[in-house]
Write a protein that holds these residues in place. Sequence first.
Motif, PDB file in Angstrom:
ATOM      1  N   ARG A  49       0.811  -1.269   0.046  1.00 25.72           N
ATOM      2  CA  ARG A  49      -0.136  -0.087   0.023  1.00 25.72           C
ATOM      3  C   ARG A  49       0.789   1.163   0.070  1.00 25.72           C
ATOM      4  N   GLY A  50       0.290   2.341  -0.393  1.00 27.40           N
ATOM      5  CA  GLY A  50       0.970   3.523  -0.508  1.00 27.40           C
ATOM      6  C   GLY A  50       2.133   3.437  -1.646  1.00 27.40           C
ATOM      7  N   SER A  51       2.443   4.824  -1.621  1.00 29.21           N
ATOM      8  CA  SER A  51       3.629   5.225  -2.652  1.00 29.21           C
ATOM      9  C   SER A  51       5.028   4.621  -2.082  1.00 29.21           C
ATOM     10  N   LEU A  52       5.555   3.760  -3.084  1.00 26.13           N
ATOM     11  CA  LEU A  52       7.160   3.209  -2.659  1.00 26.13           C
ATOM     12  C   LEU A  52       7.954   3.707  -3.835  1.00 26.13           C
ATOM     13  N   PRO A  53       9.426   3.647  -3.571  1.00 31.34           N
ATOM     14  CA  PRO A  53      10.468   3.713  -4.626  1.00 31.34           C
ATOM     15  C   PRO A  53      10.007   2.640  -5.825  1.00 31.34           C
ATOM     16  N   ILE A  54      10.185   2.773  -7.042  1.00 24.88           N
ATOM     17  CA  ILE A  54       9.847   1.705  -8.095  1.00 24.88           C
ATOM     18  C   ILE A  54      10.630   0.551  -7.796  1.00 24.88           C
ATOM     19  N   GLU A  55      12.089   0.943  -7.534  1.00 25.39           N
ATOM     20  CA  GLU A  55      12.924  -0.440  -7.284  1.00 25.39           C
ATOM     21  C   GLU A  55      12.577  -1.131  -6.141  1.00 25.39           C
ATOM     22  N   GLN A  56      12.058  -0.466  -5.079  1.00 22.34           N
ATOM     23  CA  GLN A  56      11.494  -1.356  -3.922  1.00 22.34           C
ATOM     24  C   GLN A  56      10.314  -2.236  -4.311  1.00 22.34           C
ATOM     25  N   ILE A  57       9.627  -1.792  -5.116  1.00 24.75           N
ATOM     26  CA  ILE A  57       8.425  -2.502  -5.527  1.00 24.75           C
ATOM     27  C   ILE A  57       8.875  -3.596  -6.398  1.00 24.75           C
TER      28      ILE A  57
ATOM     29  N   LEU B  40       2.103  -3.848 -12.697  1.00 24.22           N
ATOM     30  CA  LEU B  40       1.487  -2.450 -13.231  1.00 24.22           C
ATOM     31  C   LEU B  40       1.539  -1.634 -12.108  1.00 24.22           C
ATOM     32  N   ILE B  41       2.175  -0.356 -12.222  1.00 34.50           N
ATOM     33  CA  ILE B  41       2.503   0.756 -11.196  1.00 34.50           C
ATOM     34  C   ILE B  41       1.897   1.812 -11.712  1.00 34.50           C
ATOM     35  N   GLU B  42       0.941   2.564 -10.847  1.00 35.72           N
ATOM     36  CA  GLU B  42       0.542   3.877 -11.131  1.00 35.72           C
ATOM     37  C   GLU B  42       1.648   4.869 -10.590  1.00 35.72           C
ATOM     38  N   VAL B  43       1.965   5.712 -11.276  1.00 37.61           N
ATOM     39  CA  VAL B  43       3.327   6.436 -10.991  1.00 37.61           C
ATOM     40  C   VAL B  43       2.717   7.911 -10.354  1.00 37.61           C
ATOM     41  N   ASP B  44       3.407   8.024  -9.293  1.00 35.37           N
ATOM     42  CA  ASP B  44       3.369   9.185  -8.192  1.00 35.37           C
ATOM     43  C   ASP B  44       4.233  10.163  -8.566  1.00 35.37           C
ATOM     44  N   SER B  45       5.555  10.154  -8.714  1.00 46.14           N
ATOM     45  CA  SER B  45       6.533  10.972  -9.200  1.00 46.14           C
ATOM     46  C   SER B  45       7.564  10.914 -10.177  1.00 46.14           C
ATOM     47  N   MET B  46       7.929  11.397 -11.071  1.00 48.35           N
ATOM     48  CA  MET B  46       8.778  11.061 -12.043  1.00 48.35           C
ATOM     49  C   MET B  46      10.057  12.122 -12.235  1.00 48.35           C
ATOM     50  N   ASP B  47      11.146  11.626 -12.655  1.00 45.33           N
ATOM     51  CA  ASP B  47      12.319  12.538 -13.085  1.00 45.33           C
ATOM     52  C   ASP B  47      12.112  12.587 -14.319  1.00 45.33           C
ATOM     53  N   LYS B  48      11.406  13.815 -14.650  1.00 44.13           N
ATOM     54  CA  LYS B  48      10.910  14.442 -16.050  1.00 44.13           C
ATOM     55  C   LYS B  48      12.219  14.424 -16.962  1.00 44.13           C
ATOM     56  N   SER B  49      13.133  15.063 -16.492  1.00 41.66           N
ATOM     57  CA  SER B  49      14.451  15.172 -17.372  1.00 41.66           C
ATOM     58  C   SER B  49      14.992  13.817 -17.977  1.00 41.66           C
ATOM     59  N   LYS B  50      14.571  12.574 -17.384  1.00 40.87           N
ATOM     60  CA  LYS B  50      15.069  11.211 -17.807  1.00 40.87           C
ATOM     61  C   LYS B  50      13.824  10.599 -18.331  1.00 40.87           C
TER      62      LYS B  50
ATOM     63  N   LEU C 289       9.900   7.306 -10.440  1.00 39.23           N
ATOM     64  CA  LEU C 289      10.752   7.507  -9.376  1.00 39.23           C
ATOM     65  C   LEU C 289       9.861   6.647  -8.068  1.00 39.23           C
ATOM     66  N   THR C 290       8.738   7.108  -8.112  1.00 35.75           N
ATOM     67  CA  THR C 290       7.714   6.524  -6.948  1.00 35.75           C
ATOM     68  C   THR C 290       6.364   6.144  -7.585  1.00 35.75           C
ATOM     69  N   GLY C 291       5.771   4.995  -6.817  1.00 39.89           N
ATOM     70  CA  GLY C 291       4.396   4.773  -7.309  1.00 39.89           C
ATOM     71  C   GLY C 291       3.687   3.454  -6.556  1.00 39.89           C
ATOM     72  N   LYS C 292       2.593   3.343  -6.825  1.00 40.37           N
ATOM     73  CA  LYS C 292       1.742   2.473  -6.154  1.00 40.37           C
ATOM     74  C   LYS C 292       1.520   1.034  -7.155  1.00 40.37           C
ATOM     75  N   LEU C 293       1.838   0.052  -6.496  1.00 37.16           N
ATOM     76  CA  LEU C 293       1.529  -1.226  -7.144  1.00 37.16           C
ATOM     77  C   LEU C 293      -0.272  -1.551  -7.534  1.00 37.16           C
ATOM     78  N   ILE C 294      -0.560  -1.567  -8.530  1.00 37.67           N
ATOM     79  CA  ILE C 294      -1.777  -1.823  -8.915  1.00 37.67           C
ATOM     80  C   ILE C 294      -2.087  -3.494  -9.235  1.00 37.67           C
ATOM     81  N   ASP C 295      -1.481  -3.981  -9.558  1.00 35.37           N
ATOM     82  CA  ASP C 295      -1.528  -5.427  -9.935  1.00 35.37           C
ATOM     83  C   ASP C 295      -0.257  -6.109 -10.433  1.00 35.37           C
TER      84      ASP C 295
END
Length: 82
Positions: A2-10, A20-30, A34-40
């Motif tokens: 639950r909740g937002s976690l670093p992508i690599e941790q997920i 399937l990850i819903e993105v919460d934050s992104m490094d737009k330059s790259k 960066l972080t998200g919530k696992l959906i499925d």
Amino acid sequence: MRGSLPIEQIRKSFHDEWLLIEVDSMDKSKTEPLTGKLIDHASTPEPLWQKAAKMKGESFVVYSDEWPKDLAACFFYGYLSH
């Protein structure tokens, strides 16, 4: 998960699965999530693509482990019509 976690941790929480990850934050330059919530998660990506197509906001499907050497990838950006 639950909740937002670093992508690599997920990704490290699963083995040989598609996520399937819903993105919460992104490094737009790259354009790197960066972080998200696992959906499925699933053993194949197809059911996750179907769910992602119906989601609003930014999401992505990613393999949990390192890419297999015999696997190729194709990325697209846009909306799918139903």
